[in-house]
Design a protein around this motif. Structure first.
Motif, PDB file in Angstrom:
ATOM      1  N   GLN A   1       0.848  -1.186   0.000  1.00 56.91           N
ATOM      2  CA  GLN A   1       0.000   0.000   0.000  1.00 56.91           C
ATOM      3  C   GLN A   1       0.885   1.238   0.000  1.00 56.91           C
ATOM      4  O   GLN A   1       1.968   1.232   0.579  1.00 56.91           O
ATOM      5  N   VAL A   2       0.411   2.286  -0.671  1.00 59.17           N
ATOM      6  CA  VAL A   2       1.129   3.556  -0.723  1.00 59.17           C
ATOM      7  C   VAL A   2       0.155   4.664  -0.355  1.00 59.17           C
ATOM      8  O   VAL A   2      -0.985   4.684  -0.832  1.00 59.17           O
ATOM      9  N   GLU A   3       0.593   5.562   0.518  1.00 51.50           N
ATOM     10  CA  GLU A   3      -0.202   6.716   0.895  1.00 51.50           C
ATOM     11  C   GLU A   3       0.617   7.988   0.683  1.00 51.50           C
ATOM     12  O   GLU A   3       1.832   7.984   0.911  1.00 51.50           O
ATOM     13  N   VAL A   4      -0.039   9.037   0.274  1.00 56.63           N
ATOM     14  CA  VAL A   4       0.588  10.358   0.155  1.00 56.63           C
ATOM     15  C   VAL A   4      -0.064  11.244   1.195  1.00 56.63           C
ATOM     16  O   VAL A   4      -1.266  11.501   1.150  1.00 56.63           O
ATOM     17  N   ILE A   5       0.739  11.690   2.155  1.00 55.93           N
ATOM     18  CA  ILE A   5       0.252  12.406   3.327  1.00 55.93           C
ATOM     19  C   ILE A   5       0.653  13.870   3.203  1.00 55.93           C
ATOM     20  O   ILE A   5       1.820  14.186   2.990  1.00 55.93           O
ATOM     21  N   ARG A   6      -0.303  14.762   3.325  1.00 54.20           N
ATOM     22  CA  ARG A   6      -0.051  16.197   3.247  1.00 54.20           C
ATOM     23  C   ARG A   6      -0.483  16.852   4.553  1.00 54.20           C
ATOM     24  O   ARG A   6      -1.162  16.242   5.378  1.00 54.20           O
ATOM     25  N   GLY A   7      -0.120  18.096   4.715  1.00 52.07           N
ATOM     26  CA  GLY A   7      -0.638  18.869   5.819  1.00 52.07           C
ATOM     27  C   GLY A   7       0.002  18.564   7.154  1.00 52.07           C
ATOM     28  O   GLY A   7       1.156  18.130   7.236  1.00 52.07           O
ATOM     29  N   PRO A   8      -0.739  18.764   8.262  1.00 52.52           N
ATOM     30  CA  PRO A   8      -0.159  18.662   9.601  1.00 52.52           C
ATOM     31  C   PRO A   8       0.504  17.322   9.898  1.00 52.52           C
ATOM     32  O   PRO A   8       1.510  17.274  10.600  1.00 52.52           O
ATOM     33  N   ALA A   9      -0.055  16.226   9.392  1.00 53.75           N
ATOM     34  CA  ALA A   9       0.509  14.911   9.701  1.00 53.75           C
ATOM     35  C   ALA A   9       1.944  14.777   9.214  1.00 53.75           C
ATOM     36  O   ALA A   9       2.711  13.974   9.747  1.00 53.75           O
ATOM     37  N   ALA A  10       2.337  15.567   8.199  1.00 56.05           N
ATOM     38  CA  ALA A  10       3.704  15.470   7.680  1.00 56.05           C
ATOM     39  C   ALA A  10       4.733  15.980   8.683  1.00 56.05           C
ATOM     40  O   ALA A  10       5.922  15.672   8.550  1.00 56.05           O
ATOM     41  N   LEU A  11       4.301  16.753   9.712  1.00 48.94           N
ATOM     42  CA  LEU A  11       5.236  17.202  10.736  1.00 48.94           C
ATOM     43  C   LEU A  11       5.865  16.027  11.477  1.00 48.94           C
ATOM     44  O   LEU A  11       6.929  16.164  12.082  1.00 48.94           O
ATOM     45  N   ARG A  12       5.219  14.897  11.440  1.00 45.08           N
ATOM     46  CA  ARG A  12       5.752  13.705  12.097  1.00 45.08           C
ATOM     47  C   ARG A  12       7.089  13.295  11.507  1.00 45.08           C
ATOM     48  O   ARG A  12       7.920  12.703  12.186  1.00 45.08           O
ATOM     49  N   TRP A  13       7.314  13.598  10.242  1.00 48.24           N
ATOM     50  CA  TRP A  13       8.511  13.134   9.553  1.00 48.24           C
ATOM     51  C   TRP A  13       9.591  14.202   9.428  1.00 48.24           C
ATOM     52  O   TRP A  13      10.703  13.877   9.088  1.00 48.24           O
ATOM     53  N   GLY A  14       9.272  15.471   9.613  1.00 50.17           N
ATOM     54  CA  GLY A  14      10.337  16.452   9.584  1.00 50.17           C
ATOM     55  C   GLY A  14      10.065  17.613   8.661  1.00 50.17           C
ATOM     56  O   GLY A  14       9.153  17.602   7.841  1.00 50.17           O
ATOM     57  N   SER A  15      10.908  18.637   8.774  1.00 50.06           N
ATOM     58  CA  SER A  15      10.725  19.871   8.019  1.00 50.06           C
ATOM     59  C   SER A  15      11.020  19.695   6.540  1.00 50.06           C
ATOM     60  O   SER A  15      10.663  20.556   5.737  1.00 50.06           O
ATOM     61  N   THR A  16      11.699  18.606   6.157  1.00 45.31           N
ATOM     62  CA  THR A  16      11.952  18.377   4.730  1.00 45.31           C
ATOM     63  C   THR A  16      10.762  17.707   4.051  1.00 45.31           C
ATOM     64  O   THR A  16      10.898  17.152   2.967  1.00 45.31           O
TER      65      THR A  16
END
Length: 776
Positions: free
Chosen positions: A179-194
């Motif tokens: 499975q592949v997901e593309v996550i945008r918005g606030p949830a992306a803060l979990r992975w970092g500023s890049t």
């Protein structure tokens, strides 16, 4: 992987395809045994809502309520994909604070894409870089790529070199992905500023999270794949096996994969291996020279389950040898030979405690290397060899604690706290001129990060939720750059034109925050709005580069004086996941302060020299900062129009646009064009058929050095059949899928507006692919 194993995987399609002849009774496929397993889509944020777990009988702790998933429509909308007759249903995620794009397993199998960029390139708001179609294509989200888009596998970064050059492959193969997901918005803060643009998250079972024969007790989360601790399997154990095979006409492609899962007692193991091989692919009127590929890989992992959790680890190998198309690539026989070895581990513990609901961790260590091969002199075959080498040694770790829900009277608060650390060492030497001050793309450098983040979700009522999240990280970068690089120089004639190397130690402390609101509306509508402030520290390539970069046809000069890049974003969405009409509508705007980009000076460079104006091979590019505005919209829908036979006939459509300009009105380079598309489909418990046309408009909003890109029409048709089989013995097949897919059926000249080499490289022409997947 040995040659014999690679050949076996590539040839394994023959027996799989022959199984089709065993199905001469379609009526039997309509009974309950033909039902496909469901996949429930749920939260990508650190806050995971598990099913209630019985407490241990001997607990010494006070009992407390455990958050459970409410199945009522107003509480937590859920989408079930692949539950008959739901295969092919557009997965709309309504319980998130920003748009989430999902590509489920059955769609990946039909797609046949060999890169994540190819897999996602037709999704609204997403395209691929397609520098080497079929080999090197990194996802681009809303016009943002490389240093602004994260790529993870099972919660751990892909950690190759794809963000250092568009010709570098992403070491995650869709053939081994579920499975592949593309996550945008606030949830992306979990992975970092890049990850300002978003995160592309691939998941599979390389570290088992449930016993292979046990029911799925909870649901898959985005990238982290967290599930409730399963019941322990019976001591006699069990084993499942799956084969994935395909043949394609456009590139004479062959691919094969084998996945094995087994369990006994408290231990589950997983093993997989895959291989794919293609020749130069066909384009309208001929062949795209120097585009062949040969890749393989595999993984072995295991997990131990105990009351309240699990812990597991895996070792993964990815190998890829692929050619680089284009004028220079064809002339010099340019190709890349890449190898990555990665160790990953993760686990979860759900203590019987009053304050802590769950503790989770992820660990990864990567050893990556690739050699860029080709002729030093196009007229001398004996000059073939290594032209440049890239290495990346990277380690990372993440720990999350999810606290128990807290009643604040006006809202129920759930908090998750996380810490993350990583260290990266990069090299890019070239044996061609080891004594030059411009040897390779940069000198060895290192990048160390330490970060903390917090997510707070407030449930005001069954129909209203809010989220407040924040992240702070500290980044240390160490490397060297020449003390000065003039606009015009020739180190061959005068080495003093370039200043001596100066060691630099740079540090940044980017801070980010977001706030979001979800409101359930009548008619199963869900509205969301999010505001986000994100800071990004420069990456090593932007700071320390000082050499030729063939992938972008530029001579890159880094800027160690770059500051933090900031982005202020707002996104508004309206979605509907239920009923015959399902849709997703999103609008967004982002203001960048200090947007980092390659600024072309108008000078050209070649072999350690730069001159004023044109005439040499590479365009001089200096990393610079300017303010920029990005805005756009995305829309997609499906409408189940008419029950037909035992299933449903319907129509679908999509549209996306992104416009990006600097504050003086000039265009940001390499922005994808407007696209609109639609088609028809039929689905039932066994069959899925679809015809879809995607039209890309001409891209004329280009920067001063770009060329316009003509529009195109991409026509695609697919037909697949899936059925479950009665299992009469231990080795018999349980489920079989067979399909035929035709792509670019109009055989159009397709050029990707965001590809650096679009004027030299066409996308593949008309092609037909057949595939078969068997589960035992």
């Amino acid at each position: 992987m040995s040659l014999s194993l690679k050949q076996a995987l590539l040839l394994s399609s023959a027996p799989s395809l022959l199984l089709l002849s065993a199905f001469g009774h379609p009526a039997a496929a309509q009974d309950s045994a033909s039902e496909l397993p469901s996949i429930t889509v749920t939260a990508p944020s650190p806050i995971v809502r598990h099913a209630k777990r019985p407490r241990r009988a001997a607990s010494t702790h006070a009992a407390r309520p455990t958050p459970t998933r409410d199945d009522t429509p107003s509480e937590q909308p859920r989408i079930v994909v692949n539950a008959p007759p739901q295969q092919g249903v557009l997965p709309i995620v309504t319980d998130q604070f920003a748009t989430v794009t999902v590509v489920p397993n059955e769609e990946i199998r039909r797609s046949g894409a060999s890169t994540l960029g190819d897999l996602l390139t037709s999704k609204p708001g997403i395209t691929g870089s397609s520098f080497a179609p079929g080999a090197s294509s990194r996802p681009i989200i809303r016009g943002l790529d490389v240093n602004r888009v994260g790529i993870v596998e099972n919660g751990v970064g892909s950690n190759g070199a794809s963000d250092l050059g568009e010709d570098h492959f992403v070491p995650i193969d869709p053939l081994s992905t579920n499975q592949v997901e593309v996550i945008r918005g606030p949830a992306a803060l979990r992975w970092g500023s890049t990850s300002i643009g978003g995160v592309v998250s691939a998941s599979n079972n390389r570290i088992p999270e449930t016993m292979p024969c046990a029911p799925m007790l909870a649901t898959q989360t985005y990238g982290y794949n967290v599930k409730a601790p399963p019941q322990l399997a019976a001591s006699n154990g069990c084993t499942t096996l799956e084969t994935r095979t395909a043949l394609s006409s456009v590139d004479l492609g062959r691919e094969g994969g084998v996945l094995l899962d087994a369990a006994g007692g408290n231990v589950a193991i997983h093993a997989d291996a895959f291989a794919r091989r293609t020749a130069d692919y066909a384009i309208p009127g001929g062949t795209q020279k120097n585009s062949a590929t040969d890749s393989n890989g595999g993984s072995v992992g295991a997990s131990y389950f105990f009351t309240g959790g699990y812990v597991g680890a895996a070792i993964t190998q990815n190998n890829s040898l692929y050619h680089i198309p284009g004028t220079e690539g064809e002339e010099l026989g340019t190709r890349i030979d890449a190898r990555q070895t990665k160790f990953t581990a993760k686990g979860e513990y759900r203590p019987d405690a009053a304050a802590v609901d769950a503790i989770r961790f992820w660990v990864g260590a990567t050893d990556y290397k690739h050699n860029e091969l080709g002729l030093a002199d196009a007229a001398d075959p004996a000059s073939d060899g290594v032209r440049q080498t890239f290495t990346n040694k990277e380690q990372e770790g993440r720990l999350e604690v999810q606290l128990a829900p807290f009643d604040m009277r006006f809202a129920a608060l759930t908090t998750a706290i996380g810490v993350q650390a990583s260290h990266q060492e990069l090299t890019a030497p070239s044996p061609d001129d080891p004594g030059s001050p411009l040897n390779g793309l940069w000198d060895p450098n290192s990048n160390t990060k330490l970060a903390g983040y917090v997510f707070n979700e407030l449930k005001f009522s069954d129909s209203t939720k809010a989220q407040v999240a924040a992240r702070i990280e500290h980044v240390n970068l160490d490397g060297s750059t020449p003390s000065f690089i003039p606009d015009v120089f020739d180190v061959g004639a005068n080495p003093a034109d370039i200043g001596p190397a100066v060691q630099r130690s740079l540090s940044y402390t980017p801070k980010s925050g977001s706030i979001g609101l979800i409101q359930n509306l009548p008619w199963d509508l869900v509205a969301s709005i999010t505001g986000q402030y994100t800071e990004r520290a420069p990456k090593p390539a932007e700071l320390f580069s000082r050499g030729g970069h063939d992938a972008t046809a530029t001579f890159d000069i880094g800027n160690p004086n770059l500051g933090i890049e900031t982005a202020k974003s707002i996104e508004v969405g309206l979605r509907r996941a239920r009923g015959p009409f399902r849709f997703e509508l999103t609008g967004y705007a982002t203001r960048f302060n200090g947007f980092i980009y390659r600024r072309l000076t108008g000078n050209t460079c070649e072999e350690g020299a730069c001159i004023a104006g044109g005439g040499l091979e590479l365009n001089q590019a200096i990393y610079s900062q300017r303010d920029a505005n990005f805005r756009g919209a995305e829309f997609q829908f499906q409408y189940d129009a008419l029950p037909v036979w035992n299933g449903m006939f319907g129509i679908e459509g999509q549209y996306d646009i992104v416009r990006a300009t600097f504050t003086d009105g000039s265009n940001v380079p390499r922005i994808p064009p407007q696209r609109v598309g639609g088609g028809i489909y039929y689905r039932d418990a066994n069959w899925f058929a679809r015809v879809n046309l995607l039209h890309a408009f001409a891209q004329n909003d280009v920067s001063g050095v770009e060329t316009s890109t003509p529009g195109y029409n991409r026509l695609r048709a697919e037909l697949s059949y899936t059925t479950k089989l009665p299992k009469t013995d231990w080795w018999g097949a349980q489920q079989f899928t067979f399909g035929v897919v035709g792509d670019n059926l109009l055989n159009e000249d397709i050029r990707n507006a965001v590809a650096y080499n679009k004027d030299q490289v066409l996308m593949p022409g008309l092609g037909v692919r057949i595939f078969a997947n068997v589960k035992y």
